[in-house]
Scaffold this motif. Structure first.
Motif, PDB file in Angstrom:
ATOM      1  N   MET A   1      -7.350   2.196   0.340  1.00  0.00           N
ATOM      2  CA  MET A   1      -6.643   2.909  -0.722  1.00  0.00           C
ATOM      3  C   MET A   1      -7.623   3.605  -1.674  1.00  0.00           C
TER       4      MET A   1
ATOM      5  N   LEU B   1      -4.746  -1.265  -7.623  1.00  0.00           N
ATOM      6  CA  LEU B   1      -4.959  -1.901  -6.328  1.00  0.00           C
ATOM      7  C   LEU B   1      -5.092  -3.414  -6.456  1.00  0.00           C
TER       8      LEU B   1
ATOM      9  N   GLY C   1       0.820  -1.204   0.000  1.00  0.00           N
ATOM     10  CA  GLY C   1       0.000   0.000   0.000  1.00  0.00           C
ATOM     11  C   GLY C   1       0.857   1.259   0.000  1.00  0.00           C
TER      12      GLY C   1
ATOM     13  N   ARG D   1      -7.320  -2.522   0.014  1.00  0.00           N
ATOM     14  CA  ARG D   1      -7.827  -1.995  -1.235  1.00  0.00           C
ATOM     15  C   ARG D   1      -8.910  -0.945  -0.951  1.00  0.00           C
TER      16      ARG D   1
ATOM     17  N   GLN E   1       2.372   1.843  -3.369  1.00  0.00           N
ATOM     18  CA  GLN E   1       1.439   2.370  -4.347  1.00  0.00           C
ATOM     19  C   GLN E   1       1.188   3.855  -4.114  1.00  0.00           C
TER      20      GLN E   1
END
Lengths: 355, 244, 257
Positions: free
Chosen positions: A172, A161, A137, A169, A140
């Motif tokens: 995010m 994701l 995470g 997910r 990203q």
């Protein structure tokens, strides 16, 4: 203001059509999602915009300028990949600084801007770490920061994701949407996950088999699907087949003789078609309720309790299965398997669709 | 048992090299550095070593310059005949060295080049480059294509991507290829023996002559040093590989 | 490209033109007793060595494949070091071990047994060659052993198969492509052997590479030397072709690096 416009873009590999002629316009600051399963053409479309694939026909315009023949490095776009694509031999700081160094930004300015975006993604303390020391995470978020930092005209996100677990997910999704709204970036997001598309997008572009099927807001696509594919791809749907009639401002006649009224008249009168209604709009009517329009009777096959909601699966005489969704109630005994159930719903929740 | 068979010959030369006498005897009867002294000071062994060193360096450079871009192209680009070209580039590993040696010998005789170093270096490059190609290709498998795509979209040109992204990621593979190609050249006998002349012998050629005719005990000392070199190369490659 | 093709082209041309087109080189070697004998020698030595190498290499590969990755990496150093050691060092070491007053004979003599001739004959060549080849066959075999699904053996074990039966009926057959690739790789390597035969072999026990050397440097007949080299190349080419047909054969020789 239109940020990116596709005009008649298509891609063909020999006889195989990867992407049929497509038009699309994305406004500045808009969050648009390309939604479809694999092979739907969404990744082809993304790669045409990124410049990784040359389209067979059509033009790509960014900010009014035709960029169709520009190489990817001169399009001033940003892209976030599913596997993050952070450079493993550079620190997080150097990763984010990389696009700025390419653009010849001064060192002092680089320092300031990198630190600013690290604040935006709420990871100010990781500048000197290497990518492999971060969680998926975090990586990203850094990948997104690396795009935001040079202010590209558009950020492309390719299933960003997909590699994360469900809980992360969902966090995010909220995080990305928040960053996007606050910074006013234009985003084109690719996913096959309908929930992701529904929860994040301003508009969704639904794709299948190399074609754009429908473009609209999440609620448009969900409640006003224009095709059977759209209706079944997004969320759960109940489909009833029959013949369209003009009776009482648009309706459909089921094989069992029941008359189902639609939200609006269809131009397909006399043809075979479907009525679609979402499970959450279907109610279980008590045995003593007054007869209603849009009512069918069937036998309860099973009830599935999913926590806050319960799905009742009901089979009609002709074999059609419908689902009625209710809030789970513990103060009332659930209907029994095999029990005769009357289902009803509003005409305004019923959409007529071509077969 | 199998491991002993494999490793014993490599290690047996070590105690032998500290033997004082001129006889080949095992176990050694006395301890002395006489053989090392001979190698470093008392004959033209050192000259041959220096020659081998420079031939090795030249081979390494040439193999890298040709091999790394070739490997890059073979992994990244997609063109017809790619498989055949790969096979072709790697084939010198399977072609008997003696044929390569004869080929280099005849080729340079036919174009009338009198030098000796150039044919040896080219011959060595021929057999060392496949190793560079293989290690670099293996290294390329670890270079995610998306990293290059991402860099390109961020605005980097091809050259910048190669220097700032691909090359640093390939570093362990290139180090391994460089060390191995140097070692291959430094240890190579057949080509250097075929193409070389009296007065222009690389270390292995001089050793070959010496083992064939007289078996000088200094060979044990040189063998020990060569084994150490091989060990050093293997460990260095292992270290750079672990580093990344 | 050019530096690859030019030397091979030179050999081919030299074998056919002297200076005009001629097949004399080929007809001469075919009629030569020396060549026939050496061709026979080469095939005999190569096949024997490849066979012995498989016998020696398989147990090592099997042992390696059963180790934890850490231990395997450690043990592999014992394989890689001799692989990257100069062939001269190895040949020299075998001269010390196998010689008339070498280690083996010293030990035999000290326990009262007669000395045996291990050097400067076929035995010496085979031992030296096998030692050189073991790493080459080890990698393809190990790869095919490691590629096997361990659940197959476990399933057989639960069904009641003995360890020997599991090995004979499952492990060994499944590793045969690796064995074939390793064997072919060993063959193609030995065809061109030069140093080992020159140093460990008997005076008359030559292989094709030594013949090329003889023709080139002593008899100075480049035409003949090239004809022999082309024959050798054709033999190798045949093996390489076979290697290409074995599953995983082509990747086999890449793993040594």
């Amino acid at each position: 203001m239109t940020m990116i416009r596709l005009e008649g873009v298509s891609k063909r590999y020999g006889a195989v059509v990867a992407l049929d002629k497509s038009d699309l316009a994305v406004d500045k600051g808009e969050f648009v999602t390309l939604l479809g399963s694999s092979g739907s053409g969404k990744t082809t479309l993304l790669n045409v915009i990124a410049g990784m694939i040359a389209p067979t026909t059509g033009r790509v315009l960014v900010d009014g300028e035709d960029i169709t023949s520009l190489p990817p490095n001169r399009r001033n776009l940003g892209m976030v990949f599913q596997n993050y694509a952070l450079l493993p031999h550079m620190t997080i700081f150097e990763n984010i600084a990389f696009p700025l160094r390419i653009r010849g930004v001064s060192n002092a300015e680089i320092r300031k801007r990198v630190m600013d975006v690290l604040d935006i993604i709420r990871l100010p303390q990781i500048a000197q770490r290497k990518p492999r020391e971060l969680s998926g995470g975090q990586q990203q978020r850094v990948s997104l920061a690396r795009c935001i930092v040079y202010n590209p005209s558009l950020i492309l996100m390719d299933e960003p994701l997909g590699a994360l677990d469900r809980r992360l997910r969902e966090q995010m999704q909220v995080e990305i949407k928040k960053i996007q709204t606050e910074s006013g970036i234009t985003m084109l997001y690719v996913t096959h996950d309908q929930e992701e598309a529904l929860s994040m997008s301003d508009r969704i572009v639904l794709m299948d088999n190399g074609k754009i099927l429908q473009i609209g807001s999440p609620s448009d696509l969900y409640f006003r699907p224009k095709s059977l594919f759209a209706a079944t791809f997004l969320g759960m749907s109940n489909i009833l087949r029959g013949r369209f009639t003009t009776a009482s401002g648009g309706g459909i006649c089921l094989p069992g003789g029941e008359e189902i009224r639609l939200s609006s008249e269809t131009p397909m009168t006399g043809e075979i078609g479907c009525a679609m209604v979402r499970p959450e709009n279907v109610k279980l009517a008590g045995p003593d309720a007054q007869p209603n329009t849009n009512e069918v009777v069937g036998e309860l096959v099973m009830s599935v309790m999913l926590g806050g909601i319960t799905n009742h699966h009901v089979e009609l005489a002709d074999g059609t299965r419908l689902i009625a969704q209710e809030q789970t109630r513990i103060d009332r005994a659930p209907p029994l398997r095999g029990e005769r159930i009357r289902l009803r719903w509003e005409a305004s929740d019923t959409i007529g669709l071509p077969e | 048992m199998g491991y002993v068979f494999l490793i014993l010959p490599t290690l047996i030369v070590v105690p032998l090299s500290f033997n004082a006498g001129t006889e080949l005897s095992f176990p050694p009867t006395s301890f002395s550095l006489a053989q090392y002294r001979t190698y470093f000071f008392e004959s033209n062994w050192w000259e041959a070593t220096v020659l081998s060193f420079w031939v090795g360096i030249a081979t390494m450079m040439l193999s890298l310059v040709l091999g790394v871009p070739a490997a890059y192209a073979l992994v990244r680009a997609d063109f017809p005949g790619k498989k055949i070209l790969t096979l072709f580039l790697l084939s010198p590993i399977l072609v008997p060295v003696i044929v390569v040696a004869l080929g280099v010998y005849l080729y340079f005789a036919s174009i009338g080049i009198k030098g000796v170093a150039l044919p040896i270096v080219l011959g060595h490059t021929l057999i060392a480059m496949p190793f560079v190609v293989i290690t670099a290709m293996a290294g390329m498998q670890n270079v995610d294509r998306n990293l290059e795509v991402a860099s390109q979209i961020m605005g980097a040109g091809r050259l910048l991507i190669f220097y700032k992204v691909t090359l640093p990621l390939l570093r362990p593979a290139i180090v391994a290829g460089a060390l191995f190609s140097f070692l291959i050249s430094f240890d190579e006998v057949v080509i250097a023996y075929f193409v070389g002349r009296a007065g222009f012998s690389t270390l292995p050629v001089k050793m070959f002559g010496s083992i064939q005719w007289e078996i000088s005990p200094v060979i044990a000392a040189i063998s020990t040093l060569l084994t150490l070199l091989s060990l050093g190369v293997c460990l260095l490659v292992a270290a750079t590989a672990k580093d990344e | 490209m050019a530096i690859f093709l030019a030397p091979l082209w030179s050999v081919l041309r030299q074998s056919l033109f002297d200076p005009n087109f001629t097949l004399n080189g080929y007809s001469e070697i075919i009629e030569s007793h020396l060549f026939i004998k050496i061709l026979y020698n080469t095939l005999q030595i190569s096949l024997t060595a490849a066979f012995v190498t498989l016998i020696v290499g398989y147990p090592i590969a099997y042992h390696l494949s059963r180790q934890s990755p850490r231990r395997r990496a450690l043990l592999l150093i014992l394989v890689m070091l001799p692989f990257w050691t100069s062939i001269l060092v190895k040949s020299y070491a075998f001269m010390v071990i196998l010689g008339q007053d070498g280690i083996i004979n010293t030990v035999l003599y000290s326990v009262g047994l007669p000395k045996i001739q291990l050097l400067y004959n076929r035995t010496g060549v085979i031992i030296g060659t096998v030692h050189f080849l073991v790493p080459f066959v080890l990698f393809p075999i190990m790869t095919s052993l490691l590629g096997q699904n361990p659940d197959l053996a476990r399933a057989a074990q639960i069904m009641g198969a003995s360890r020997l039966r599991i090995f004979l009926r499952i492990t060994l057959p499944l590793s045969l492509p690796g064995v074939a690739a390793g064997g072919l790789l060993a063959l193609v390597q030995t065809f061109g052997f030069f140093i080992t035969t020159a140093l460990l072999g008997g005076r008359g026990d030559l292989m094709m590479a030594n013949l090329i050397d003889l023709y080139t440097r002593e008899i100075l007949n480049w035409n003949l030397a090239s004809a022999v080299a082309v024959t050798l190349l054709a033999l190798s080419g045949g093996i390489i072709f076979a290697l290409g047909r074995v599953r995983g054969g082509m990747s086999a020789f890449g793993q040594a690096a």
